[in-house]
Design a protein around this motif. Sequence first.
Motif, PDB file in Angstrom:
ATOM      1  N   ASP A  29     -37.194  19.484   7.379  1.00  0.00           N
ATOM      2  CA  ASP A  29     -37.623  19.848   8.719  1.00  0.00           C
ATOM      3  C   ASP A  29     -37.697  18.630   9.637  1.00  0.00           C
ATOM      4  O   ASP A  29     -37.330  18.703  10.815  1.00  0.00           O
ATOM      5  CB  ASP A  29     -38.985  20.547   8.658  1.00  0.00           C
ATOM      6  CG  ASP A  29     -39.339  21.215   9.964  1.00  0.00           C
ATOM      7  OD1 ASP A  29     -38.458  21.873  10.552  1.00  0.00           O
ATOM      8  OD2 ASP A  29     -40.490  21.080  10.386  1.00  0.00           O
ATOM      9  N   ASP A  30     -38.138  17.499   9.096  1.00  0.00           N
ATOM     10  CA  ASP A  30     -38.238  16.276   9.898  1.00  0.00           C
ATOM     11  C   ASP A  30     -36.877  15.788  10.389  1.00  0.00           C
ATOM     12  O   ASP A  30     -36.777  15.185  11.453  1.00  0.00           O
ATOM     13  CB  ASP A  30     -38.922  15.159   9.109  1.00  0.00           C
ATOM     14  CG  ASP A  30     -40.408  15.414   8.914  1.00  0.00           C
ATOM     15  OD1 ASP A  30     -40.956  16.317   9.571  1.00  0.00           O
ATOM     16  OD2 ASP A  30     -41.005  14.709   8.082  1.00  0.00           O
ATOM     17  N   THR A  31     -35.842  16.042   9.623  1.00  0.00           N
ATOM     18  CA  THR A  31     -34.508  15.579  10.037  1.00  0.00           C
ATOM     19  C   THR A  31     -33.904  16.462  11.124  1.00  0.00           C
ATOM     20  O   THR A  31     -32.963  16.041  11.797  1.00  0.00           O
ATOM     21  CB  THR A  31     -33.525  15.521   8.841  1.00  0.00           C
ATOM     22  OG1 THR A  31     -33.363  16.825   8.296  1.00  0.00           O
ATOM     23  CG2 THR A  31     -34.016  14.551   7.784  1.00  0.00           C
ATOM     24  N   TRP A  32     -34.441  17.671  11.287  1.00  0.00           N
ATOM     25  CA  TRP A  32     -33.883  18.559  12.309  1.00  0.00           C
ATOM     26  C   TRP A  32     -34.056  17.967  13.710  1.00  0.00           C
ATOM     27  O   TRP A  32     -33.176  18.075  14.546  1.00  0.00           O
ATOM     28  CB  TRP A  32     -34.539  19.931  12.231  1.00  0.00           C
ATOM     29  CG  TRP A  32     -34.034  20.863  13.289  1.00  0.00           C
ATOM     30  CD1 TRP A  32     -34.728  21.375  14.336  1.00  0.00           C
ATOM     31  CD2 TRP A  32     -32.701  21.369  13.419  1.00  0.00           C
ATOM     32  NE1 TRP A  32     -33.928  22.169  15.105  1.00  0.00           N
ATOM     33  CE2 TRP A  32     -32.665  22.186  14.565  1.00  0.00           C
ATOM     34  CE3 TRP A  32     -31.533  21.210  12.693  1.00  0.00           C
ATOM     35  CZ2 TRP A  32     -31.530  22.839  14.990  1.00  0.00           C
ATOM     36  CZ3 TRP A  32     -30.387  21.871  13.120  1.00  0.00           C
ATOM     37  CH2 TRP A  32     -30.391  22.668  14.252  1.00  0.00           C
ATOM     38  N   ALA A  33     -35.188  17.317  13.949  1.00  0.00           N
ATOM     39  CA  ALA A  33     -35.459  16.749  15.273  1.00  0.00           C
ATOM     40  C   ALA A  33     -34.473  15.640  15.631  1.00  0.00           C
ATOM     41  O   ALA A  33     -34.187  15.406  16.802  1.00  0.00           O
ATOM     42  CB  ALA A  33     -36.886  16.205  15.323  1.00  0.00           C
ATOM     43  N   THR A  34     -33.955  14.964  14.624  1.00  0.00           N
ATOM     44  CA  THR A  34     -33.019  13.859  14.876  1.00  0.00           C
ATOM     45  C   THR A  34     -31.598  14.198  14.436  1.00  0.00           C
ATOM     46  O   THR A  34     -30.791  13.315  14.210  1.00  0.00           O
ATOM     47  CB  THR A  34     -33.493  12.596  14.128  1.00  0.00           C
ATOM     48  OG1 THR A  34     -33.563  12.885  12.735  1.00  0.00           O
ATOM     49  CG2 THR A  34     -34.850  12.140  14.641  1.00  0.00           C
ATOM     50  N   PHE A  35     -31.311  15.493  14.347  1.00  0.00           N
ATOM     51  CA  PHE A  35     -30.000  15.926  13.862  1.00  0.00           C
ATOM     52  C   PHE A  35     -28.852  15.297  14.643  1.00  0.00           C
ATOM     53  O   PHE A  35     -27.876  14.829  14.055  1.00  0.00           O
ATOM     54  CB  PHE A  35     -29.891  17.452  13.927  1.00  0.00           C
ATOM     55  CG  PHE A  35     -28.526  17.965  13.564  1.00  0.00           C
ATOM     56  CD1 PHE A  35     -28.123  17.990  12.242  1.00  0.00           C
ATOM     57  CD2 PHE A  35     -27.647  18.397  14.534  1.00  0.00           C
ATOM     58  CE1 PHE A  35     -26.862  18.450  11.886  1.00  0.00           C
ATOM     59  CE2 PHE A  35     -26.384  18.858  14.193  1.00  0.00           C
ATOM     60  CZ  PHE A  35     -25.997  18.884  12.865  1.00  0.00           C
ATOM     61  N   HIS A  36     -28.967  15.263  15.964  1.00  0.00           N
ATOM     62  CA  HIS A  36     -27.868  14.738  16.786  1.00  0.00           C
ATOM     63  C   HIS A  36     -27.705  13.230  16.638  1.00  0.00           C
ATOM     64  O   HIS A  36     -26.613  12.713  16.819  1.00  0.00           O
ATOM     65  CB  HIS A  36     -28.074  15.123  18.253  1.00  0.00           C
ATOM     66  CG  HIS A  36     -28.009  16.597  18.448  1.00  0.00           C
ATOM     67  ND1 HIS A  36     -26.855  17.321  18.284  1.00  0.00           N
ATOM     68  CD2 HIS A  36     -28.968  17.494  18.766  1.00  0.00           C
ATOM     69  CE1 HIS A  36     -27.093  18.603  18.493  1.00  0.00           C
ATOM     70  NE2 HIS A  36     -28.377  18.745  18.792  1.00  0.00           N
ATOM     71  N   GLU A  37     -28.772  12.551  16.272  1.00  0.00           N
ATOM     72  CA  GLU A  37     -28.698  11.104  16.078  1.00  0.00           C
ATOM     73  C   GLU A  37     -28.155  10.735  14.698  1.00  0.00           C
ATOM     74  O   GLU A  37     -27.461   9.738  14.551  1.00  0.00           O
ATOM     75  CB  GLU A  37     -30.090  10.479  16.256  1.00  0.00           C
ATOM     76  CG  GLU A  37     -30.650  10.650  17.641  1.00  0.00           C
ATOM     77  CD  GLU A  37     -32.133  10.320  17.692  1.00  0.00           C
ATOM     78  OE1 GLU A  37     -32.637   9.670  16.767  1.00  0.00           O
ATOM     79  OE2 GLU A  37     -32.774  10.736  18.670  1.00  0.00           O
ATOM     80  N   ASP A  38     -28.511  11.530  13.703  1.00  0.00           N
ATOM     81  CA  ASP A  38     -28.107  11.215  12.327  1.00  0.00           C
ATOM     82  C   ASP A  38     -27.851  12.497  11.542  1.00  0.00           C
ATOM     83  O   ASP A  38     -28.665  12.908  10.715  1.00  0.00           O
ATOM     84  CB  ASP A  38     -29.197  10.378  11.646  1.00  0.00           C
ATOM     85  CG  ASP A  38     -28.757   9.822  10.303  1.00  0.00           C
ATOM     86  OD1 ASP A  38     -27.584  10.033   9.923  1.00  0.00           O
ATOM     87  OD2 ASP A  38     -29.578   9.190   9.635  1.00  0.00           O
ATOM     88  N   PRO A  39     -26.708  13.148  11.802  1.00  0.00           N
ATOM     89  CA  PRO A  39     -26.428  14.404  11.098  1.00  0.00           C
ATOM     90  C   PRO A  39     -26.324  14.232   9.583  1.00  0.00           C
ATOM     91  O   PRO A  39     -26.648  15.142   8.829  1.00  0.00           O
ATOM     92  CB  PRO A  39     -25.117  14.887  11.704  1.00  0.00           C
ATOM     93  CG  PRO A  39     -24.577  13.781  12.517  1.00  0.00           C
ATOM     94  CD  PRO A  39     -25.662  12.803  12.758  1.00  0.00           C
ATOM     95  N   ALA A  40     -25.924  13.063   9.122  1.00  0.00           N
ATOM     96  CA  ALA A  40     -25.797  12.843   7.675  1.00  0.00           C
ATOM     97  C   ALA A  40     -27.160  12.934   6.990  1.00  0.00           C
ATOM     98  O   ALA A  40     -27.269  13.477   5.888  1.00  0.00           O
ATOM     99  CB  ALA A  40     -25.155  11.489   7.401  1.00  0.00           C
ATOM    100  N   ALA A  41     -28.202  12.424   7.641  1.00  0.00           N
ATOM    101  CA  ALA A  41     -29.548  12.501   7.064  1.00  0.00           C
ATOM    102  C   ALA A  41     -29.987  13.956   6.941  1.00  0.00           C
ATOM    103  O   ALA A  41     -30.592  14.354   5.942  1.00  0.00           O
ATOM    104  CB  ALA A  41     -30.539  11.726   7.924  1.00  0.00           C
TER     105      ALA A  41
END
Length: 74
Positions: A29-41
Motif C-alpha cells: 500500500d505504501d508503494t501505491w502513493a509513489t507508483f509514478h516515481e518508482d513503478p518497480a518498487a
Amino acid sequence: MTLQEQLEQTKAQLKEINAGRPKVYRAWDDTWATFHEDPAAYHRAYDSLYSYDIEKNKVLDKVIRLRDLVEEKL
C-alpha cells in the motif's frame, strides 16, 4: 506425529503467517502513493504480496485437509 498434532502444528504455522499480513499489505500500500516515481518498487511489493498469499493459501489448504482427516477419524 499424530494427525491431531500435525493439525495443531499447521494451525500455528498459519497463525504465524497471518501475523505477517499487515506488514506485507502495508508495504504494498505504501508503494501505491509513489507508483509514478518508482513503478518497480510497486511491482516488487505486489510480487511479495502475491507470494505471501500463495504461501498462506497452501498452509490454509493443509489445515483444512488435516482437519477433515481428524474429523473422519472421530
